[in-house]
Motif scaffolding. Structure first.
Motif, mmCIF file in Angstrom:
data_model
loop_
_atom_site.group_PDB
_atom_site.id
_atom_site.type_symbol
_atom_site.label_atom_id
_atom_site.label_comp_id
_atom_site.label_asym_id
_atom_site.label_seq_id
_atom_site.Cartn_x
_atom_site.Cartn_y
_atom_site.Cartn_z
ATOM 1 N N ALA A 67 0.840 -1.204 0.000
ATOM 2 C CA ALA A 67 0.000 0.000 0.000
ATOM 3 C C ALA A 67 0.874 1.253 0.000
ATOM 4 N N VAL A 68 1.975 1.191 0.748
ATOM 5 C CA VAL A 68 2.925 2.316 0.769
ATOM 6 C C VAL A 68 3.555 2.489 -0.604
ATOM 7 N N LYS A 69 4.000 1.395 -1.170
ATOM 8 C CA LYS A 69 4.670 1.434 -2.475
ATOM 9 C C LYS A 69 3.731 1.970 -3.550
ATOM 10 N N ASN A 119 4.629 5.689 8.719
ATOM 11 C CA ASN A 119 4.656 5.991 10.152
ATOM 12 C C ASN A 119 3.706 5.098 10.934
ATOM 13 N N ASP A 120 2.580 4.742 10.325
ATOM 14 C CA ASP A 120 1.660 3.812 10.976
ATOM 15 C C ASP A 120 2.290 2.430 11.094
ATOM 16 N N LEU A 121 3.063 2.070 10.086
ATOM 17 C CA LEU A 121 3.702 0.756 10.067
ATOM 18 C C LEU A 121 4.851 0.692 11.069
ATOM 19 N N ASN A 122 5.702 1.731 11.037
ATOM 20 C CA ASN A 122 6.842 1.793 11.960
ATOM 21 C C ASN A 122 7.452 3.186 11.888
ATOM 22 N N PRO A 123 7.188 4.044 12.867
ATOM 23 C CA PRO A 123 7.698 5.422 12.855
ATOM 24 C C PRO A 123 9.219 5.514 12.787
ATOM 25 N N GLU A 124 9.915 4.493 13.274
ATOM 26 C CA GLU A 124 11.376 4.536 13.306
ATOM 27 C C GLU A 124 11.993 4.478 11.906
ATOM 28 N N ILE A 125 11.230 3.988 10.934
ATOM 29 C CA ILE A 125 11.775 3.858 9.577
ATOM 30 C C ILE A 125 12.243 5.211 9.052
ATOM 31 N N LEU A 126 11.403 6.237 9.180
ATOM 32 C CA LEU A 126 11.765 7.567 8.700
ATOM 33 C C LEU A 126 12.586 8.332 9.730
ATOM 34 N N VAL A 134 11.655 3.105 -0.558
ATOM 35 C CA VAL A 134 10.784 2.936 0.610
ATOM 36 C C VAL A 134 10.553 1.460 0.879
ATOM 37 N N ASN A 135 10.302 0.704 -0.168
ATOM 38 C CA ASN A 135 10.052 -0.730 -0.033
ATOM 39 C C ASN A 135 11.241 -1.423 0.629
ATOM 40 N N ALA A 136 12.449 -1.065 0.186
ATOM 41 C CA ALA A 136 13.660 -1.675 0.750
ATOM 42 C C ALA A 136 13.825 -1.317 2.218
ATOM 43 N N ALA A 137 13.499 -0.071 2.570
ATOM 44 C CA ALA A 137 13.634 0.368 3.968
ATOM 45 C C ALA A 137 12.661 -0.380 4.873
ATOM 46 N N ILE A 138 11.449 -0.602 4.386
ATOM 47 C CA ILE A 138 10.462 -1.336 5.186
ATOM 48 C C ILE A 138 10.924 -2.769 5.393
ATOM 49 N N LEU A 139 11.414 -3.399 4.336
ATOM 50 C CA LEU A 139 11.905 -4.774 4.448
ATOM 51 C C LEU A 139 13.056 -4.864 5.437
ATOM 52 N N THR A 140 13.965 -3.910 5.380
ATOM 53 C CA THR A 140 15.102 -3.896 6.307
ATOM 54 C C THR A 140 14.620 -3.752 7.741
ATOM 55 N N SER A 141 13.606 -2.928 7.949
ATOM 56 C CA SER A 141 13.073 -2.739 9.304
ATOM 57 C C SER A 141 12.431 -4.010 9.844
ATOM 58 N N GLU A 194 15.633 -9.402 3.901
ATOM 59 C CA GLU A 194 16.480 -8.903 2.819
ATOM 60 C C GLU A 194 15.669 -7.964 1.928
ATOM 61 N N LYS A 195 16.316 -6.912 1.449
ATOM 62 C CA LYS A 195 15.610 -5.972 0.581
ATOM 63 C C LYS A 195 15.511 -6.483 -0.850
ATOM 64 N N ASP A 196 16.328 -7.486 -1.195
ATOM 65 C CA ASP A 196 16.279 -8.090 -2.527
ATOM 66 C C ASP A 196 16.022 -9.586 -2.397
ATOM 67 N N PRO A 197 15.224 -10.164 -3.308
ATOM 68 C CA PRO A 197 14.987 -11.603 -3.257
ATOM 69 C C PRO A 197 16.249 -12.394 -3.562
#
Length: 226
Positions: A67-69, A85-92, A174-181, A185-188
């Motif tokens: 949904a973010v992407k 921010n709803d998902l994880n405020p620490e990401i940003l 953004v997608n990679a940052a969410i995966l890292t959080s 892995e950010k890549d398959p």
């Protein structure tokens, strides 16, 4: 002094390949990793039911991540920031570069919509202070504001910022940052293994003549002369 390469026939090569054993569980894990990382939530759910393979993260988070992407890809950057921010405020909070790029994309969208005054105000209030603290941010801000100088964006040296590809770039970041959080892995892993296959073939080419996999989509062996 030239040396002749070893010639391996198709029969010999296939025999060697057949001797290599792969666990089905490992293959299933790779497939699930690909589906989760790329965000194919429905396919991941179905694959989990059919194979019994447990995903590495809660599949519900895939829907939220996608949904973010999608919001960024559609130019709805404010909505995307809210969802992150709803998902994880620490990401940003812990990634100033990502937050700047999202704000930069907001500025680009304002320019795209022809909201010149609003774009200038946003640049001065939200982005300029960050540029003062970071030279790289300042340079990117100056490039973005340059879009306002040209009445016809097609003549602007940085017109690529208005391309949809720039939205996709920001969305991928953004997608990679969410995966890292999510400690994922950010890549398959599957594409990396295919790249390794190509690299290994290139290395072996220096020493032997043997059947290749030239088309990864089919995985068929082809003789060197084909």
């Amino acid at each position: 002094m030239a040396t002749s390469k070893k010639v391996i026939t198709r029969e010999e090569w296939e025999k060697k390949l057949n001797a290599v054993k792969l666990r089905k569980e490992d293959m299933n894990t790779l497939v699930m990793n690909f589906l989760v990382t790329e965000g194919y939530v429905e396919a991941a759910e179905k694959f989990q039911r059919e194979s019994g393979t447990k995903p590495e993260i809660d599949l519900a988070t895939i829907t939220e991540r996608m949904a973010v992407k999608k919001a960024v890809q559609n130019g709805n950057v404010e909505d995307a920031i809210e969802k992150v921010n709803d998902l994880n405020p620490e990401i940003l909070d812990t990634n100033p570069e990502l937050f700047f790029h999202l704000q930069q994309q907001r500025l680009i969208e304002l320019i795209r919509q022809g909201k010149t005054e609003e774009a200038l105000e946003f640049a001065q209030e939200e982005l300029a202070p960050r540029g003062e603290e970071n030279q790289a941010f300042l340079e990117e801000l100056e490039k973005t504001v340059a879009l306002l100088v040209f009445e016809d964006a097609s003549n602007c040296p940085v017109k690529e910022l208005l391309d949809l590809s720039h939205r996709l770039k920001t969305a991928s970041e953004v997608n990679a940052a969410i995966l890292t959080s999510q400690s994922h892995e950010k890549d398959p892993k599957l594409p990396s293994l295919l790249k390794m296959l190509i690299w290994a073939q290139n290395q072996l080419d220096e020493k032997a003549v043997y059947p290749h996999i030239n088309d990864l989509s089919t995985g068929q062996l082809e003789d060197p002369s084909e």
